[in-house]
Design an enzyme around this catalytic site. Structure first.
Site, PDB file in Angstrom:
ATOM      1  N   CYS A  69       0.777  -1.055  -0.054  1.00 22.73           N
ATOM      2  CA  CYS A  69      -0.032  -0.070  -0.072  1.00 22.73           C
ATOM      3  C   CYS A  69       0.922   1.221   0.064  1.00 22.73           C
ATOM      4  O   CYS A  69       1.715   1.500   0.809  1.00 22.73           O
ATOM      5  CB  CYS A  69      -0.816  -0.129   1.351  1.00 22.73           C
ATOM      6  SG  CYS A  69      -1.947   1.519   1.461  1.00 22.73           S
ATOM      7  N   ASN A  70       0.743   2.152  -1.017  1.00 17.26           N
ATOM      8  CA  ASN A  70       1.531   3.147  -1.199  1.00 17.26           C
ATOM      9  C   ASN A  70       1.119   4.213   0.004  1.00 17.26           C
ATOM     10  O   ASN A  70       2.093   5.008   0.529  1.00 17.26           O
ATOM     11  CB  ASN A  70       1.569   3.942  -2.528  1.00 17.26           C
ATOM     12  CG  ASN A  70       2.012   3.278  -3.540  1.00 17.26           C
ATOM     13  OD1 ASN A  70       3.140   3.054  -3.706  1.00 17.26           O
ATOM     14  ND2 ASN A  70       1.429   2.205  -4.257  1.00 17.26           N
ATOM     15  N   CYS A 208      -0.574   3.700  -6.512  1.00 19.93           N
ATOM     16  CA  CYS A 208      -1.483   3.102  -5.561  1.00 19.93           C
ATOM     17  C   CYS A 208      -1.810   1.597  -5.983  1.00 19.93           C
ATOM     18  O   CYS A 208      -2.154   1.410  -7.108  1.00 19.93           O
ATOM     19  CB  CYS A 208      -2.999   3.839  -5.689  1.00 19.93           C
ATOM     20  SG  CYS A 208      -4.150   2.980  -4.752  1.00 19.93           S
ATOM     21  N   THR A 209      -1.656   0.571  -4.919  1.00 22.72           N
ATOM     22  CA  THR A 209      -1.835  -0.543  -5.420  1.00 22.72           C
ATOM     23  C   THR A 209      -3.271  -1.047  -5.940  1.00 22.72           C
ATOM     24  O   THR A 209      -3.514  -2.191  -6.545  1.00 22.72           O
ATOM     25  CB  THR A 209      -1.311  -1.825  -4.391  1.00 22.72           C
ATOM     26  OG1 THR A 209      -2.100  -1.389  -3.091  1.00 22.72           O
ATOM     27  CG2 THR A 209       0.274  -1.297  -4.044  1.00 22.72           C
TER      28      THR A 209
HETATM   29  N1  DGL Z   1      -4.000   0.527  -2.183  1.00 20.69           N
HETATM   30  C1  DGL Z   1      -3.380   1.656  -1.474  1.00 20.69           C
HETATM   31  C2  DGL Z   1      -2.313   2.565  -2.033  1.00 20.69           C
HETATM   32  O1  DGL Z   1      -1.565   1.812  -2.689  1.00 20.69           O
HETATM   33  C3  DGL Z   1      -4.538   2.200  -0.735  1.00 20.69           C
HETATM   34  C4  DGL Z   1      -5.662   2.964  -1.308  1.00 20.69           C
HETATM   35  C5  DGL Z   1      -6.654   3.504  -0.244  1.00 20.69           C
HETATM   36  O2  DGL Z   1      -6.996   2.875   0.557  1.00 20.69           O
HETATM   37  O3  DGL Z   1      -7.109   4.583  -0.567  1.00 20.69           O
HETATM   38  O4  DGL Z   1      -2.183   3.535  -1.695  1.00 20.69           O
END
Ligand code: DGL
Length: 299
Positions: A69-70, A208-209
């Site tokens: 998660c970024n 964002c993943t």
């Molecule tokens: N998948 C996550 C990322 O890489 C989080 C996205 C979210 O929950 O807003 O940032």
């Protein structure tokens, strides 16, 4: 056993690349669906939710937890690694983020190098970064790329609604309209800033993943000359190098005590803090045939 953590489904894009690349490793995934999305939450909440998720994965036996998660990486990773972990009962375990390997590939410079580098091919390049509001506001991609390659221009584009709409299972048409609007905003900003002669970035990072789940929509709306950097593959390659240097975290299944004791467990297991039926009902990337297990919802 290696833990992978995300606010929800997004980290599955990373988990899939890891499970494909490390065929003898056991993985435990935790999606904090009960609290997703993270991207518009205040930083202190992101830190606390990430800490609770990491701790749960440690409790379940993971020695290494990768933040898939970024948002968690940009907001929480450093403080968890430097402040929380050494003072916790989990000394000797480790937490990794996913922004460092992405920056390494984007700049063609290893993370340890923090002085300006001038790779010939990057003299005029422009990189677009699509990410959550919190990740863009953290400035982490801008800062880490610029200090290694000051000539690279970064155009950061927050996509505040996208992860939530992916989590909510919105239709392809709705997702496409949203992606197209973010791409248009980014192109307008790039051109306004005079970021490049042709007004177009040469690379785009989906920071964002969740976004690899709609990568085809980004590819459709970005200029054809813009190459997408695929974070799941980058992260898997980077973890391979990391495990080669840190073999204490790379226990293969054959010598994993827990695995031997309960060999009926699948090699990749999924935990969610969310509603089990709802999470399982979502058909993401062929993972829907795997049973999910409930994690405490108190994260
Ligand atoms: N998948 C996550 C990322 O890489 C989080 C996205 C979210 O929950 O807003 O940032």
């Amino acid at each position: 056993m290696i833990g992978v953590f995300d606010s929800g489904h997004g980290g599955l894009t990373v988990l899939k690349a890891l499970a494909d690349q490390f065929t003898t490793q056991e993985f435990l995934y935790l999606g904090d669906h009960a609290n997703a999305p993270y991207g518009n939450r205040p930083s202190d909440e992101v830190v606390e939710l990430t800490r609770a998720g990491v701790e749960l994965l440690f409790e379940k036996g993971c020695r290494l937890v990768l933040l898939g998660c970024n948002t968690a990486t940009s907001i929480a990773c450093r403080s968890l690694q430097q402040d929380w972990l050494p003072a916790s009962p989990w000394m000797g375990r480790n937490i990794l983020g996913i922004i460092a390997p992405t920056v390494e590939v984007a700049t063609q410079t290893s993370w340890g190098v923090t002085e300006p580098q001038y790779p010939q091919m990057y003299k005029t390049d422009v990189i677009a970064v699509f990410a959550t509001q919190r990740t863009i506001e953290s400035g982490v991609f801008q800062e880490e790329i610029s200090k290694r390659c000051p000539r690279i221009r970064i155009v950061g584009q927050a996509c505040p609604q996208l992860a939530g709409m992916i989590e909510a299972g919105k239709s392809e048409a709705e997702l496409e309209a949203l992606v197209a609007s973010y791409v248009d905003e980014m192109l307008a900003a790039a051109s306004e800033a005079g970021a490049c002669a042709d007004g177009q970035p040469h690379y785009a990072i989906l920071g964002c993943t969740h976004y690899p789940l709609v990568e085809h929509l980004f590819a459709k709306h970005l200029p054809k000359t813009c190459r997408l950097l695929s974070q799941p593959r980058i992260v898997a390659d980077s973890l391979e190098h990391y495990l080669a240097r840190h073999t204490e975290y790379a226990t293969p299944l054959a010598v994993e005590g827990v695995r031997q004791a309960s060999s009926t467990l699948p090699r990749v297991r999924l935990l969610t803090t969310g509603n089990l039926a709802e999470v399982e009902a979502r058909q993401f990337m062929g993972w829907s045939d795997r049973p999910c297990f409930a994690a405490p919802t108190s994260l």
